[in-house]
Design a protein around this motif. Structure first.
Motif, PDB file in Angstrom:
ATOM      1  N   GLU A   1      42.572  42.695  47.327  1.00 14.53           N
ATOM      2  CA  GLU A   1      41.527  41.795  46.843  1.00 14.53           C
ATOM      3  C   GLU A   1      42.056  40.404  46.572  1.00 14.53           C
ATOM      4  OE1 GLU A   1      38.469  42.768  44.586  1.00 14.53           O
ATOM      5  OE2 GLU A   1      38.470  44.943  44.931  1.00 14.53           O
ATOM      6  N   LEU A   2      43.280  40.365  46.140  1.00  9.90           N
ATOM      7  CA  LEU A   2      43.804  39.064  45.728  1.00  9.90           C
ATOM      8  C   LEU A   2      44.310  38.233  46.901  1.00  9.90           C
ATOM      9  CD1 LEU A   2      45.453  40.113  42.385  1.00  9.90           C
ATOM     10  CD2 LEU A   2      43.434  38.703  42.700  1.00  9.90           C
TER      11      LEU A   2
ATOM     12  N   GLU B   1      42.603  37.447  49.257  1.00  8.02           N
ATOM     13  CA  GLU B   1      41.469  36.542  49.403  1.00  8.02           C
ATOM     14  C   GLU B   1      41.635  35.303  48.511  1.00  8.02           C
ATOM     15  OE1 GLU B   1      36.929  37.490  48.319  1.00  8.02           O
ATOM     16  OE2 GLU B   1      38.149  39.139  49.021  1.00  8.02           O
ATOM     17  N   VAL B   2      42.006  35.553  47.273  1.00  6.99           N
ATOM     18  CA  VAL B   2      42.165  34.448  46.320  1.00  6.99           C
ATOM     19  C   VAL B   2      43.266  33.508  46.790  1.00  6.99           C
ATOM     20  CG1 VAL B   2      42.794  33.867  43.952  1.00  6.99           C
ATOM     21  CG2 VAL B   2      41.327  35.824  44.412  1.00  6.99           C
TER      22      VAL B   2
ATOM     23  N   PRO C   1      35.143  31.417  44.345  1.00  9.67           N
ATOM     24  CA  PRO C   1      35.014  32.029  43.016  1.00  9.67           C
ATOM     25  C   PRO C   1      35.936  31.347  42.020  1.00  9.67           C
ATOM     26  CG  PRO C   1      36.250  33.449  44.471  1.00  9.67           C
ATOM     27  CD  PRO C   1      35.735  32.334  45.312  1.00  9.67           C
TER      28      PRO C   1
ATOM     29  N   VAL D   1      38.699  35.453  38.066  1.00  8.37           N
ATOM     30  CA  VAL D   1      39.077  36.805  38.463  1.00  8.37           C
ATOM     31  C   VAL D   1      39.527  37.539  37.211  1.00  8.37           C
ATOM     32  CG1 VAL D   1      40.631  38.205  39.860  1.00  8.37           C
ATOM     33  CG2 VAL D   1      39.887  35.971  40.693  1.00  8.37           C
TER      34      VAL D   1
ATOM     35  N   PRO E   1      27.711  36.084  37.174  1.00  2.00           N
ATOM     36  CA  PRO E   1      28.122  35.413  38.413  1.00  2.00           C
ATOM     37  C   PRO E   1      28.517  33.969  38.130  1.00  2.00           C
ATOM     38  CG  PRO E   1      26.085  36.606  38.755  1.00  2.00           C
ATOM     39  CD  PRO E   1      26.411  36.726  37.305  1.00  2.00           C
TER      40      PRO E   1
ATOM     41  N   PHE F   1      33.625  35.178  35.494  1.00  2.00           N
ATOM     42  CA  PHE F   1      34.585  36.181  35.972  1.00  2.00           C
ATOM     43  C   PHE F   1      33.852  37.238  36.779  1.00  2.00           C
ATOM     44  CE2 PHE F   1      36.736  34.356  32.318  1.00  2.00           C
ATOM     45  CZ  PHE F   1      37.963  34.065  32.892  1.00  2.00           C
ATOM     46  N   ASP F   2      33.382  36.840  37.935  1.00  2.00           N
ATOM     47  CA  ASP F   2      32.574  37.792  38.681  1.00  2.00           C
ATOM     48  C   ASP F   2      33.423  38.664  39.598  1.00  2.00           C
ATOM     49  OD1 ASP F   2      33.196  35.646  40.153  1.00  2.00           O
ATOM     50  OD2 ASP F   2      31.176  35.194  40.843  1.00  2.00           O
ATOM     51  N   ARG F   3      34.675  38.330  39.764  1.00  2.00           N
ATOM     52  CA  ARG F   3      35.532  39.242  40.539  1.00  2.00           C
ATOM     53  C   ARG F   3      36.318  40.088  39.568  1.00  2.00           C
ATOM     54  NH1 ARG F   3      35.887  37.918  46.308  1.00  2.00           N
ATOM     55  NH2 ARG F   3      34.063  36.573  46.249  1.00  2.00           N
ATOM     56  N   ARG F   4      36.307  41.332  39.811  1.00  2.00           N
ATOM     57  CA  ARG F   4      37.063  42.216  38.928  1.00  2.00           C
ATOM     58  C   ARG F   4      38.058  43.021  39.738  1.00  2.00           C
ATOM     59  NH1 ARG F   4      31.883  43.685  35.881  1.00  2.00           N
ATOM     60  NH2 ARG F   4      31.297  41.713  36.854  1.00  2.00           N
ATOM     61  N   VAL F   5      39.295  43.001  39.308  1.00  2.00           N
ATOM     62  CA  VAL F   5      40.336  43.728  40.014  1.00  2.00           C
ATOM     63  C   VAL F   5      40.938  44.725  39.039  1.00  2.00           C
ATOM     64  CG1 VAL F   5      42.550  43.503  41.158  1.00  2.00           C
ATOM     65  CG2 VAL F   5      40.804  41.750  41.478  1.00  2.00           C
TER      66      VAL F   5
END
Ligand code: ADP
Ligand code: ZN
Length: 606
Positions: free
Chosen positions: A174-175, A177-178, A196, A199, A321, A324-328
């Motif tokens: 996932e990261l 992408e970041v 985004p 995270v 949204p 912190f809409d991405r959660r890992v």
């Protein structure tokens, strides 16, 4: 740095003071006798003079014997004129070595001015010193509202990349992408995608949240600012908010970059849940974080990464949204991950060839990445203390116990009676664990004190499991109580050694009923609202959502479960008393016995 200059200054002032005092004391002692012109002329006539050194307004005269004397003269008049005026015999004069020294300007002025200057220097120095101190205090007050974010620059050698983070494959995926957002923002902006901003890294302590955030910064080659949520919370209202502002300003100036907020739950708890004064401050801080996150231009390439191990307490506003809409999620490492993590951390440690990291991973269920890194470090320290060149398997196994149970306390010596009781207590745990089918196998029993325990019995699961069954729990209860049961059976008396066993057992029994719905009598429901109340930093769990009568029933049910478990333990220990005694003999002889030795004790069973 500041401290060093300060110390230097103090030393210098002392030196000055000392030097000036010294010069006052020593000067008069060496002063040669002063003579007048008549004496000098007589001495020249008697050929008593060896040499004359001419200075600006003084003649240093050395007599034949070596004695010294001085003669003051007018500085305008030269020695030759002087002598000529007095008609000195030139033949006698020739025998005298005459040496003219013109005084250097600097020295002259220094001698003339220094005595006046030194007190002034002192006073100035003193004032300067005071001013600096006062200013320092001032600066501290001014910087109170500044964020204390620590910066890590990825250009340094200590760059951390994804290779340094073992396991957590999903999270890394996932990261990636970041990292891409940070590296090529244009690619995304061209398609109208919003990058985004936040995270959220979720995971138990030590699972590598900070490490992973640093790795993202390292991979993207951007600066990394880190601050802990608890650092926002100070005594004074408003400081937190102003620190947030400052942090974001700093970040914007350094874009692209990563801002890492550790323990965001310290500020990001549900608002309105606090009691007492501190919650106002937290709310303001949280609001400020939200304002900043909403406020900055989406083209500003700053990504906020926040870590928490308690997503359940976070304010929902943080999770909307655009925030912190991405959660890992970072899980506790499983056996393969543990092996990987051990590999990463053993890179710079010379391990003995025969060590199998797989085996170490097998022995460390429930260890987080931080525990494993700590484990290898302890092993290396142990090896170094023994002056070994390599870390051996023994060092690692020994350190597992240390990380798990605290250091051994061999100096905590039990007397014979206590040793006997402790041995029976631990043997009770071990025997019952061995006899029951659903419990984890015994991997070690010891009567060497560790931490606060006089002895311990270690059971390790053979595999990582996420689900636990009712029968397992009930058997666990029996094992927990078996220590005290054994004491009672053997000595007809119980000791304080079972204190933590009892607490553990009570907690487990309560959970079975109130959280897992595993008691038939109480039915399939939970009891107690797990609402978090924050009062002076402490949390008060649980709010009753059941009646007084139900509470009584729960109490009875806890009793029933623990009583049944104790009966089960008693039955096993009485039936297998022979093995209990065998374990005790082995324990008293060796203090610590491992799996194989333990299992060997049961060899005659068939
Ligand atoms: P958290 O922030 O989740 O509490 P940290 O990131 O501070 O945990 O982890 C502490 C240390 O544990 C790291 O510095 C690292 O040495 C080690 N560690 C944790 N997880 C891993 C991992 N997956 N791979 C390698 N090392 C890890
Ligand atoms: Zn015990």
């Amino acid at each position: 740095m500041k401290k060093i200059t300060k110390q230097f200054l103090i030393a210098f002032l002392f030196f000055l003071m000392f030097a000036s005092i010294l010069s006052f004391i020593t000067l008069p002692a060496e002063r040669p006798a002063a003579v007048n012109v008549t004496t000098l002329l007589a001495q020249i006539d008697e050929e008593k003079i060896e040499s004359i050194t001419v200075r600006e307004n003084q003649l240093d005269i050395t007599l034949v014997g070596g004695a010294k004397q001085v003669l003051e003269k007018e500085s305008s008049e030269s020695l030759s004129t002087l002598l000529k005026n007095y008609n000195v015999n030139p033949d006698k004069l020739k025998k005298i070595a005459i040496d003219v020294k013109s005084e250097s300007g600097v020295k002259f002025w220094a001698v003339a001015i220094l005595p006046f200057l030194i007190p002034f220097l002192f006073i100035f120095g003193f004032f300067w010193f005071m001013m600096r101190q006062a200013q320092g205090a001032n600066n501290k007050a001014m910087s109170f509202g500044q964020s204390r974010a620590r910066e890590f620059n990825p250009n340094k050698k200590l760059k951390i990349t994804f290779n340094d983070v073992a396991g957590v494959k999903e999270a890394k995926k996932e990261l990636v992408e970041v990292v891409d957002f940070l590296k090529n923002p244009k690619k995304f902006l061209a398609l109208g995608a919003k990058i985004p901003k936040g995270v959220l890294l979720l995971g138990a302590p030590g699972t590598g949240k900070t490490l992973l955030a640093k790795a993202v910064a390292g991979e993207a080659n951007v600066p990394f600012f880190s601050i802990s949520g608890s650092e926002f919370v100070e005594m004074f209202v408003g400081v937190g908010a102003s620190r947030v502002r400052d942090l974001f300003n700093k970040a914007k100036k350094n874009a692209p970059c990563i801002v890492f907020i550790d323990e965001i739950d310290a500020v990001g708890r549900q608002r309105g849940a606090g009691l007492g004064g501190s919650h106002d401050e937290r709310e303001q801080t949280l609001n400020q974080i939200l304002v900043e996150m909403d406020g900055f231009d989406p083209r500003t390439n700053v990504i906020i990464m926040a870590a928490t191990n308690r997503p359940d307490v976070l304010d929902s506003a943080l999770l909307r949204p655009g925030r912190f809409d991405r959660r890992v999620t970072l899980d506790m490492p499983d056996i393969n991950d543990r092996e990987e993590i051990l590999k990463v951390h053993s890179k710079e440690k010379p391990l003995a060839k025969n060590i199998s990291l797989r085996k170490v991973a097998e022995r460390t269920p429930g260890f987080s990445g931080a525990d494993l890194s700590n484990l290898l470090n302890e092993a290396a320290i142990l090896a170094a203390l023994e002056n070994k060149k390599e870390v051996s398997e023994y060092h690692i196994l020994h350190s597992i116990d240390k990380v798990l149970l605290g250091p051994e306390r061999r100096s905590y010596i039990l007397n014979e009676k206590e040793k006997e009781i402790t041995a029976y207590h631990e043997a009770g745990h071990a025997l019952v664990a061995h006899e029951l089918p659903h419990t984890d196998p015994v991997s070690k029993i010891s009567i060497v004190a560790r931490g606060s325990a006089a002895g311990f019995t270690l059971k390790l699961p053979t595999e990582d499991r996420r689900l636990h069954s009712r029968s397992e729990f009930l058997e666990d209860l029996a094992v927990m109580l078996a220590g005290q049961v054994a004491e009672r059976i053997v000595f007809n008396e119980v000791t304080t050694g079972a204190q933590s066993d009892l607490r553990q057992a009570t907690t487990l029994a309560k959970k079975l009923i109130t959280e897992y719905g595993m008691s038939e009598k109480m039915g399939l429901r939970t009891f107690g609202e797990r609402e978090e109340l924050i009062f002076l930093g402490k949390e008060i769990h649980e709010q009753r959502d059941y009646s007084e009568k139900t509470a009584e029933e729960i109490d009875k049910e806890i009793h029933r479960l623990t009583d049944e478990a104790a009966v089960l333990a008693e039955k096993i220990i009485k039936e297998k008393r022979r093995y209990l005694d065998k374990i005790v003999i082995a324990l008293k002889a060796k203090e610590t016995i491992e799996t194989d030795e333990f299992n060997a004790l049961f060899a005659d069973k068939e």
